[in-house]
Design a protein around this motif. Structure first.
Motif, short mmCIF file in Angstrom:
data_model
loop_
_atom_site.label_atom_id
_atom_site.label_comp_id
_atom_site.label_asym_id
_atom_site.label_seq_id
_atom_site.Cartn_x
_atom_site.Cartn_y
_atom_site.Cartn_z
N GLN A 153 7.12 0.94 8.01
CA GLN A 153 7.43 1.07 6.58
C GLN A 153 6.44 0.28 5.73
O GLN A 153 6.00 0.74 4.68
CB GLN A 153 8.85 0.60 6.31
N LYS A 154 6.07 -0.91 6.20
CA LYS A 154 5.09 -1.72 5.47
C LYS A 154 3.74 -0.99 5.42
O LYS A 154 3.06 -0.98 4.38
CB LYS A 154 4.91 -3.08 6.15
N MET A 155 3.35 -0.40 6.54
CA MET A 155 2.08 0.32 6.60
C MET A 155 2.11 1.55 5.69
O MET A 155 1.13 1.84 4.98
CB MET A 155 1.79 0.72 8.05
N GLN A 156 3.22 2.27 5.70
CA GLN A 156 3.35 3.44 4.84
C GLN A 156 3.31 3.05 3.37
O GLN A 156 2.72 3.76 2.54
CB GLN A 156 4.65 4.18 5.17
N HIS A 157 3.95 1.93 3.05
CA HIS A 157 3.94 1.46 1.67
C HIS A 157 2.51 1.16 1.21
O HIS A 157 2.11 1.53 0.09
CB HIS A 157 4.80 0.20 1.54
N LYS A 158 1.73 0.51 2.06
CA LYS A 158 0.34 0.22 1.71
C LYS A 158 -0.48 1.50 1.59
O LYS A 158 -1.36 1.60 0.73
CB LYS A 158 -0.28 -0.72 2.76
N PHE A 159 -0.19 2.47 2.46
CA PHE A 159 -0.93 3.73 2.38
C PHE A 159 -0.59 4.47 1.09
O PHE A 159 -1.46 5.10 0.48
CB PHE A 159 -0.62 4.61 3.59
#
Length: 449
Positions: free
Chosen positions: A215-221
């Motif tokens: 989720q953190k990675m998707q948020h940054k993307f």
């Protein structure tokens, strides 16, 4: 504001300990014989700054004092003096001579509004009487006191509202996090638990953290996409408006393009970008005329802004991967990352059955990791991803879940983590394998003189 010194007096009615916090090296190691109070000191710090006052009530001490880098201090006095004060805990804050007296008999009390909300806050509780609940996973009967002691994090906000604003403000400024040694199981969210008909849903903490990182990675993307759209929308106009005096030299442009290539490769390695999402960076013209220079000068500036969105999380994932893969190498395991899955565990080894010693790879589930591997992964993840910068992190006897080889590397790993995440560590340990040659970081607890 940061803690610079901790003092506890009358611990177990015997010990007086003073622990200076090493802010320069960011690691303070408390060591001493069993029964001298290493764990108690960590619990007192956690209880005080996380509003878990049952710790202050139950732990055997007389005074507890915390000094701060602004010259102020907070002192907790539990000494029994006059008869009418024998059941109180006194908080004395040197700034403005603030005082707060907490009645020990009321620490576990919850007001009626809170009681009515317990079903929502803790779905595994079934009320069976005016002041009695059954905890469904274990069928235990719990009182109000039992509930508050068992679920301090869920009820923290309720308890903290009962204290003065100056104490709440101090607790907001001092972030303290206790990293527990046994963290393999994680309770699912309230929503998931309620859907499960009030039955406890135990999830592997590794699985929960894997989803969380995804989720953190998707948020940054998503943030990367938003910035990209904004810059791309104005790109033609900015190219037209670009002044020749702002052009980069040919050498600077090639250096910038090489740097973007390295950024792209790194982001692909840690799972933040896929090949098709980063292909636009791969631009290396054989020669650069003035028109190309104009376009590329704007382009490299834009790409740097886009990719820099990932800097913080990429640094953390990169260090996380480095530490974990170094430790997992002995068991032929490897960790990778993706925006969809979070952690990707694989096993890689040379088959002895193949004539050509073929390297075999297969994906693993989080539960395929040993308990020690899970403990280490959870600890490193929490330090890098779940603790706020400038927090004080308390770690109690990490050697319990680490074999000797990992203990030897533990301080070096912590040093890299504290430097990147800007944390301060106070750790209690018995292990000379963890301390190694860093006795300069230690504070020895001693008996009465």
């Amino acid at each position: 504001m940061q803690i610079i010194k901790v003092y506890v007096g009358g611990l177990f009615g015997i010990f007086n300990h003073e622990i200076p916090v090493n802010l320069n090296d960011r690691i303070t190691i408390i060591h001493g014989p069993n029964g001298f109070g290493k764990t108690v000191i960590l619990k007192l710090l956690n209880g005080l700054f996380n509003c878990q006052y049952s710790e202050l009530r139950n732990l055997p001490f007389e005074t507890f004092k915390v000094e701060f880098d602004d010259g102020n201090y907070l002192e907790i006095d539990k000494k029994t003096g006059r008869q009418d004060q024998s059941n109180t805990i006194r908080f004395n804050f040197s700034k403005n001579s603030e005082t707060f007296i907490l009645d020990k008999s009321q620490i576990n009390d919850i007001d009626e509004i809170s009681i009515s909300d317990l079903d929502y806050l803790i779905p595994e509780l079934m009320r069976v009487g005016p002041q009695r609940w059954r905890y469904l996973p274990t069928e235990e009967m719990l009182s109000i006191s039992d509930i508050v002691d068992r679920f301090p994090d869920l009820l923290r906000g309720i308890k903290c509202e009962q204290q003065p604003e100056w104490l709440q403000d101090l607790q907001r400024q001092i972030n303290v996090r206790l990293i527990e040694s046994q963290r393999l199981l994680n309770i699912a969210s309230n929503y998931e638990r309620r859907i499960a008909y009030k039955r406890l849903s135990d999830l592997s903490t590794v699985s929960v953290y894997s989803r969380e990182l995804a989720q953190k990675m998707q948020h940054k993307f998503t943030e990367y996409g938003t910035i990209s759209q904004s810059l791309d929308r104005t790109f033609p106009l900015r190219v037209v408006q670009q002044q020749p005096s702002t052009y980069l030299t040919d050498e600077q442009l090639y250096d910038k393009l090489d740097h973007l290539d390295k950024m792209r490769s790194r982001l692909m390695e840690v799972g933040l970008l896929n090949q098709d999402e980063s292909s636009e960076v791969d631009i290396h013209p054989p020669s650069i005329d003035e028109t190309t220079k104009n376009i590329l000068s704007v382009y490299v500036e834009d790409m740097d802004k886009k990719l820099s969105v990932f800097d913080d999380i990429a640094d953390k994932i990169d260090l996380f991967r480095k530490i974990i893969n170094k430790k997992f190498a002995y068991s032929y395991k490897n960790i990778g990352f993706s925006k969809d899955q979070g952690f990707i565990f694989t096993s890689s080894y040379k088959s002895s059955l193949s004539e050509y010693k073929q390297v075999l790879n297969h994906e693993l589930c989080p539960t395929d990791l040993s308990s020690g591997e899970q403990h280490e992964l959870i600890l490193i993840y929490e330090l890098l991803f779940k603790v706020k910068p400038d927090s004080l992190v308390l770690i109690d006897e990490p050697e319990l879940s680490l074999h000797v080889g990992w203990q030897v590397e533990f301080i070096k790993d912590l040093q890299e983590i504290t430097k990147l995440a800007k944390l301060n560590i106070v750790m209690a340990t018995h292990s000379p394998d963890i301390i190694q040659d860093r006795w300069d970081l230690t504070v020895e607890l001693q008996g009465p003189k």
